[in-house]
Design an enzyme around this catalytic site. Structure first.
Site, PDB file in Angstrom:
ATOM      1  N   HIS A  62     -20.770  26.520   8.516  1.00 22.43           N
ATOM      2  CA  HIS A  62     -22.004  27.291   8.359  1.00 22.43           C
ATOM      3  C   HIS A  62     -21.648  28.742   8.088  1.00 22.43           C
ATOM      4  CE1 HIS A  62     -24.942  24.229   9.579  1.00 22.43           C
ATOM      5  NE2 HIS A  62     -23.944  23.755  10.303  1.00 22.43           N
ATOM      6  N   GLU A  64     -22.491  31.528   9.391  1.00 26.02           N
ATOM      7  CA  GLU A  64     -22.160  32.371  10.543  1.00 26.02           C
ATOM      8  C   GLU A  64     -20.755  32.092  11.067  1.00 26.02           C
ATOM      9  OE1 GLU A  64     -26.519  31.408  10.291  1.00 26.02           O
ATOM     10  OE2 GLU A  64     -24.692  30.232  10.268  1.00 26.02           O
TER      11      GLU A  64
END
Length: 84
Positions: A62, A64
């Site tokens: 992901h 992040e």
């Protein structure tokens, strides 16, 4: 990471623009959602990421997570205190 700043600061607007651009990249390259992220330290972007779950076949890829990994590598440490 701090969240109490509004993007009216020109640098913050630039960082947000970079995150949005990364999100667009993730949509076209990976077919994933529009997610992009940056880590900033001492006024400079030290980590960037966009969703690559499909491309890398990695459920952890992901935006992040990838931006945090890149920031740690860039800074040579795992502690991101003082970064946004």
């Amino acid at each position: 990471m701090q969240t109490d700043h509004l993007p009216d600061d020109p640098l913050r607007a630039q960082w947000m623009h970079e995150a949005v651009s990364l999100g667009r990249k993730g949509m076209t390259e990976d077919g994933g959602g529009p997610f992009g992220a940056v880590v900033v330290c001492d006024g400079a972007i030290v980590g960037r990421g966009h969703n690559q779950v499909t491309t890398l076949l990695d459920p952890h890829a992901h935006a992040e997570v990838l931006e945090i990994r890149e920031a740690c590598q860039s800074l040579g440490r795992f502690d991101l205190r003082g970064c946004e």
